[in-house]
Enzyme design. Structure first.
Site, PDB file in Angstrom:
ATOM      1  N   HIS A 121      -6.689  -5.609  -0.556  1.00  0.00           N
ATOM      2  CA  HIS A 121      -5.742  -4.921  -0.335  1.00  0.00           C
ATOM      3  C   HIS A 121      -4.969  -5.106   0.194  1.00  0.00           C
ATOM      4  O   HIS A 121      -4.418  -5.702   0.834  1.00  0.00           O
ATOM      5  CB  HIS A 121      -6.213  -3.310  -0.184  1.00  0.00           C
ATOM      6  N   ASP A 154      -9.566  -2.978  -6.205  1.00  0.00           N
ATOM      7  CA  ASP A 154      -8.599  -2.844  -5.086  1.00  0.00           C
ATOM      8  C   ASP A 154      -9.583  -2.358  -4.128  1.00  0.00           C
ATOM      9  O   ASP A 154     -10.030  -1.275  -4.237  1.00  0.00           O
ATOM     10  CB  ASP A 154      -7.171  -1.683  -5.357  1.00  0.00           C
ATOM     11  N   SER A 212       0.460  -1.393  -0.042  1.00  0.00           N
ATOM     12  CA  SER A 212      -0.506  -0.116  -0.377  1.00  0.00           C
ATOM     13  C   SER A 212       0.654   1.450   0.101  1.00  0.00           C
ATOM     14  O   SER A 212       1.709   1.401  -1.015  1.00  0.00           O
ATOM     15  CB  SER A 212      -1.036   0.207   1.121  1.00  0.00           C
TER      16      SER A 212
END
Length: 429
Positions: A377, A310, A214
């Site tokens: 994610h 996502d 991320s």
């Protein structure tokens, strides 16, 4: 998709108490600015939990398998400090056997802070202070068991904690709301950690992989070529951003919420030093902070892991709270199985934009892709998605298998892009 939903619910108990904030969203020049209610700081940045999954454990110190925290020596004297001025930290597990001269450096995710208010809140958490960090459990690409992690199980593994709020890239300071200093020193943290690891044997590495989830995936792109430059040319050095390909996309109301957030980060924390010079010569620094621009300048072999749908970006880029009337998107943004056909069409549009922006990566000979259609994610740091009987598959291979094929040059089929949701049955297995 039930499995993904259950995991998301399971992580909520590890999240910090929410702090309510209001974000002023920018309209194009000439329009009237409007203030919209944004999700609470650590709800808006729900990837603080998603990036941790089973890796950052809220376990007691006596639990087996915990990797203790290591504070960076001499960091405070260098000004390489977390938001609150405490030293940065990482977790380190020595490699063994054939992996003793191979290194994985993983940059933790956890979103960003873009205002004095949100950074002041953040410095009171483990994402802004090493004083609040706990031991963690290694899993996924960090797993030390060969069946769960066939190619990297015995490598030296370093998990770098994220405490600056700007993807390890800022170099400035400010004043918190209580009058104390805020230190935006992500770039100095990056340099201090790498320097210390070099002194612990990474300078003798034969193989090295920079990775992150991320905001840590974005940091991986920002620092990829710099990491490559730390080693002699004969060393195999590659990069693996996971869930870090953030799109400069409009939300449901036509605003660019993520651009507004990134603009705040870029301006507040002074990140320009890490941005590509060729991009800055032609574009605004905020635009150069997005992966679509970053990948144009990266010369180091890179493997991008990302979902076409996502979950964090759908919740915070496509459909942030305040971008749609009433609760029309509430159920859809929480679980793609709840989306109507019209909502799915919107998400297909997001997918199309992602694939267009990945064309640059597709055209690079030594690069790889694992772009699945799962509603998730970050996928490399949890064994369930990294390499297990229930992991997502493309070309009948798990993420771990395709990444291994790419890193070690075992196959040319290392650029895998999935079909549209809901075509892949392994996403829900």
């Amino acid at each position: 998709m039930v499995r993904v939903r259950r995991m998301a619910m399971a992580t909520e108990k590890h999240m910090s108490p929410p702090v309510v904030v209001v974000v002023r969203k920018r309209r194009p020049a000439g329009d009237t600015a409007v203030t919209v209610a944004a999700p609470p700081l650590f709800v808006l940045l729900a990837l603080l939990a998603a990036c941790s999954r089973s890796l950052v454990a809220a376990a007691a110190d006596s639990s087996p398998g915990l990797i203790e925290l290591t504070l960076v020596a001499g960091a405070v004297e260098k000004g390489a400090v977390c938001l609150d001025g405490s030293p940065p930290a990482y977790h380190f597990q020595r490699g063994s056997g054939s992996g003793s001269q191979s290194w994985i450096v993983f940059l933790q995710g956890g979103a960003w802070c873009s205002t004095t208010e949100t950074c002041s809140d953040r410095k009171m958490t483990e994402y802004g202070s090493s004083k609040l960090m706990k031991p963690i459990v290694f899993d996924g690409i960090f797993n030390d068991q060969q069946p769960q992690n066939p190619d990297f199980y015995n490598w030296n593994k370093v998990y770098v904690r994220y405490c600056d709020g700007a993807s390890f890239s800022g170099n400035a300071e400010g004043e918190a709301e209580d009058g104390t200093k805020l230190y935006f020193r992500g770039l100095r943290i990056w340099e201090a950690v790498v320097d210390e690891l070099m002194g612990k044997g990474m300078d003798n590495a034969k193989q090295a992989l920079l990775t992150g989830c991320s905001a840590g995936g974005l940091a991986t792109l920002l620092h990829c070529d710099n990491f490559r430059a730390k080693f002699p040319q004969e060393v195999s050095v590659k990069c693996l951003p996971d869930g870090g390909f953030f799109l400069d996309a409009k939300d449901l109301s036509g605003e660019r919420f993520i651009r507004s957030l990134f603009n705040g980060v870029v301006q507040l924390q002074n990140v320009s030093e890490v941005l590509p010079k060729d991009c800055l010569a032609n574009k605004d620094p905020t635009e150069c902070f997005f992966p679509a621009e970053l990948i144009k300048s990266i010369n180091t072999p890179t493997f991008i892991v990302n979902s076409e749908y996502d979950s964090w970006q759908i919740q915070n880029v496509v459909a942030p709270v305040g971008s749609y009337p009433g609760g029309t998107w509430s159920n859809c943004r929480d679980n793609i199985q709840n989306c109507s056909s019209k909502q799915i069409d919107v998400l297909h549009g997001f997918r199309s934009k992602l694939i267009r922006e990945l064309k640059v990566a597709e055209g690079k000979r030594d690069w790889g892709l694992f772009i699945d259609s799962c509603f998730t994610h970050c996928q490399t740091q949890w064994s369930g998605s990294w390499h297990s009987p229930t992991s997502p598959r493309l070309g009948n291979k798990t993420i771990a298998e395709v990444v291994g094929d790419w890193y070690f040059g075992r196959s040319r089929e290392v650029k895998q892009i999935d079909c549209k949701y809901p075509c892949n049955p392994t996403c829900g297995s």
